[in-house]
Design an enzyme around this catalytic site. Structure first.
Site, PDB file in Angstrom:
ATOM      1  N   ASP A 371     -28.545 -11.690 -27.565  1.00 30.74           N
ATOM      2  CA  ASP A 371     -28.586 -10.847 -28.781  1.00 30.74           C
ATOM      3  C   ASP A 371     -28.126  -9.449 -28.378  1.00 30.74           C
ATOM      4  OD1 ASP A 371     -30.515 -12.127 -31.287  1.00 30.74           O
ATOM      5  OD2 ASP A 371     -30.033 -13.179 -29.469  1.00 30.74           O
ATOM      6  N   THR A 372     -27.544  -8.770 -29.108  1.00 30.76           N
ATOM      7  CA  THR A 372     -26.494  -7.856 -28.734  1.00 30.76           C
ATOM      8  C   THR A 372     -26.372  -6.758 -29.784  1.00 30.76           C
ATOM      9  OG1 THR A 372     -25.352  -9.683 -27.684  1.00 30.76           O
ATOM     10  CG2 THR A 372     -23.995  -7.821 -28.307  1.00 30.76           C
ATOM     11  N   ILE A 373     -25.797  -5.616 -29.367  1.00 32.45           N
ATOM     12  CA  ILE A 373     -25.403  -4.613 -30.369  1.00 32.45           C
ATOM     13  C   ILE A 373     -23.903  -4.417 -30.268  1.00 32.45           C
ATOM     14  CG2 ILE A 373     -27.621  -3.429 -30.442  1.00 32.45           C
ATOM     15  CD1 ILE A 373     -24.732  -1.688 -28.721  1.00 32.45           C
ATOM     16  N   SER A 390     -25.465  -5.560 -24.427  1.00 27.88           N
ATOM     17  CA  SER A 390     -26.509  -6.544 -24.684  1.00 27.88           C
ATOM     18  C   SER A 390     -27.426  -6.756 -23.496  1.00 27.88           C
ATOM     19  CB  SER A 390     -25.853  -7.884 -25.046  1.00 27.88           C
ATOM     20  OG  SER A 390     -26.809  -8.916 -25.169  1.00 27.88           O
ATOM     21  N   MET A 453     -21.372  -9.166 -33.340  1.00 26.31           N
ATOM     22  CA  MET A 453     -22.272  -9.604 -32.277  1.00 26.31           C
ATOM     23  C   MET A 453     -22.944 -10.920 -32.658  1.00 26.31           C
ATOM     24  SD  MET A 453     -25.294  -9.163 -33.940  1.00 26.31           S
ATOM     25  CE  MET A 453     -26.443  -9.418 -32.627  1.00 26.31           C
TER      26      MET A 453
END
Length: 564
Positions: A371-373, A390, A453
């Protein structure tokens, strides 16, 4: 959370036919943001405002991106932080070219594949000390800043340091994902002490402080990159893993180097779409676009059965190649040129028929000799940054060294514990990576900096944005707001590497008409509904005619596009 599509079909016509907007398509959540001098789009409004203030003080797009990324590490620890990796594509106006940076870290040098095999592991655990690899974020900040930055690093980190000490209100979606992470990760040393309030996650609107992170960032701002990789921070990390069954060492941190890389592209209907080469998965998006270019998507129309059928089948083919070839090029060189060649795509396209494929084999691309920005920024000089960062799996490994205020990533989970596989675990190796930034140019000029993302959703999301902009004529905000699909079940380059045998399943977001859903099912697709796996989009477009920037932010996230 997944449900059968039949339970929700009645909601689709209502959402798809809401025609009461004055401008734009029915599914558009808001208008685009338009500004003449600079633009920032992130998944958290306070982080966007920090980036904007940096631009107003004369900072570059890279300065703004670093400042916003630091803020997201504090405010959205569910997707980012200095314990993770970073990739970026930078448009440099002065030279008129794109630059890529691979800021991914490597596995511990004292951990081996044999160690896992001897202890009966078939996969690397998703949390705890074993999946942790060297975090590349801070190195990437300084590399990008050294080439394209202007304001002092300590000035870029100062707003986040203030928020970390004084507190900030946690936003809605971040609070939701934080609450999901706490039960999984509180057993790991340092997590509950630094990322919970009496054992629970902070709720929506609650003020949250992280004084430990403030001190860490202050040290980095004053002492530079080596404060993280060779100084007291590195010593604390090494001691922590040695005491808690891990392998990441101070020597691993000290030996880390990121890498400047050349972005690669394919031309899609006159537009050049750019991604970074492996160990990331960006070229899967380019391969999908090459396959889809042979179909008349504009004629088929957005949301039609043909549109979604072609998209899913192209994804299956590109992901079969992704599973077979994508890895750290220092260990297994991927045939990048062959995988994104037009003639190779034409051969792959021939296998797409009127029915959903149950299984797909990897192809044999030409072996030419990688999970990431997500956030994006643009400045007054015409520079633009596409940046993704991330910890993986939300809040990463759960391993939070004492007194530092951040969590280490668990990217090592992405390795395969299979001798001879391109992505097999090895000491000092970068794992296959899901996080990918993207960029589009037209006639050698910058057009759109964007990203979506979300794990394996990312190449699929990139392709859907490109189709929405180019084939279906949507504006920048509409392209992100349009309902999305996600196909799951392809062969993966990770874990046990199990091959797809049942065709997988297609998650359809609310907004597609019943006729489309039924048409896909008639073609043999297994249609399902899932809550929330459709990615997070941010984008900035350069409107050369009017000499302005256009910004868009993901309606499914807490974020904001802002300009001046």
């Amino acid at each position: 959370m997944r449900r059968t599509i039949a339970c929700l079909l009645l909601t689709f016509p209502l959402l798809a036919s809401a025609g009461d907007r004055v401008t734009g398509r029915a599914f558009a959540t808001r208008s685009e943001v338009i500004a003449p001098h600079g633009m920032v789009a992130t998944s958290q409004p306070l982080a966007s405002q920090i980036g904007l203030e940096v631009l107003k003080r004369g900072g570059t797009a890279v300065d703004a991106a670093i400042a916003a990324n630091a803020a997201l590490g504090l405010m959205e620890p569910t997707g980012s932080g200095i314990g993770g990796d970073l990739f970026a594509i930078v448009w440099e106006a002065k030279s008129g070219r794109l630059h890529g940076y691979n800021g991914s870290g490597r596995s511990p040098r004292t951990l081996t594949l044999q160690w896992f095999v001897e202890r009966g592991y078939t996969d690397i655990p998703p949390t705890g000390p074993l999946p942790v690899s060297v975090p590349g974020c801070v190195d990437a900040w300084f590399a990008l800043h050294g080439r394209f930055g202007k304001l002092p690093m300590k000035e870029l980190l100062a707003p986040t340091i203030r928020y970390a000490r004084d507190g900030f209100p946690v936003s809605e979606l971040i609070a939701h994902y934080w609450a999901l992470s706490v039960p999984r990760l509180s057993k790991y040393p340092g997590f509950a002490e630094q990322f919970t309030r009496d054992g629970r996650a902070p709720g929506k609107g609650e003020m949250w402080k992280n004084p430990n992170l403030a001190s860490t960032l202050e040290r980095i701002g004053k002492q530079g990159r080596d404060a993280f990789y060779k100084g007291e921070i590195a010593a604390i990390i090494g001691d922590y893993f040695r005491a808690n069954g891990g392998f990441l060492s101070r020597d691993d941190l000290a030996s880390h180097t990121g890498e400047w890389v050349q972005p690669v592209s394919t031309n899609y209907r006159g537009y050049d779409v750019w991604e970074l080469p492996p160990n990331g998965q960006g070229i899967a998006a380019l391969a999908m676009l090459n396959i889809l270019e042979g179909f008349d998507l504009k004629k088929a129309g957005f949301g039609s059965v043909d549109h979604l059928h072609w998209l899913v089948e192209a994804k299956k083919l590109a992901f079969a190649d992704r599973a077979a070839h994508f890895a750290d090029p220092a260990f297994a060189k991927a045939p990048v040129t062959g995988l994104i060649a037009k003639d190779y795509a034409a051969r792959r396209r021939e296998s797409i028929g009127p029915r959903a494929a149950r299984s797909v084999d990897a192809g044999h691309p030409p072996l030419e000799e990688g999970d990431t920005i997500y956030l994006t920024t643009a400045d007054q000089w015409g520079n633009m940054v596409s940046l993704i960062q991330s910890n993986y799996r939300g809040m990463g490994s759960g391993m939070a060294p004492p007194g530092l205020g951040f969590i280490l990533q668990d990217r090592g989970e992405m390795f395969v514990l299979k001798e001879g596989h391109p992505n097999a675990f090895a000491p000092g190796k970068r794992p296959f990576h899901t996080i990918i930034p993207a960029f589009i140019t037209k006639d050698g000029k910058p057009w759109v900096s964007f990203g979506v993302m979300g794990g394996a959703m990312q190449p699929q999301g990139h392709v859907q944005i490109v189709l929405n902009l180019i084939d279906f004529g949507m504006n920048l905000q509409e392209a992100g707001d349009a309902p999305r699909i996600q196909h799951e079940g392809s062969t993966e380059p990770t874990g046990q590497n199990t091959a797809m045998a049942d065709g997988g399943e297609v998650n359809l977001e609310s907004g597609f008409p019943y006729e489309t859903v039924r048409g896909l099912m008639q073609k043999g697709h297994r249609a399902t509904f899932a809550d929330g796996p459709y990615g997070g989009y941010q984008a900035i477009l350069r409107d050369a005619k009017n000499e302005v920037y256009v910004g868009a932010s993901e309606g499914r996230k807490d974020g904001q596009a802002v300009g001046y």
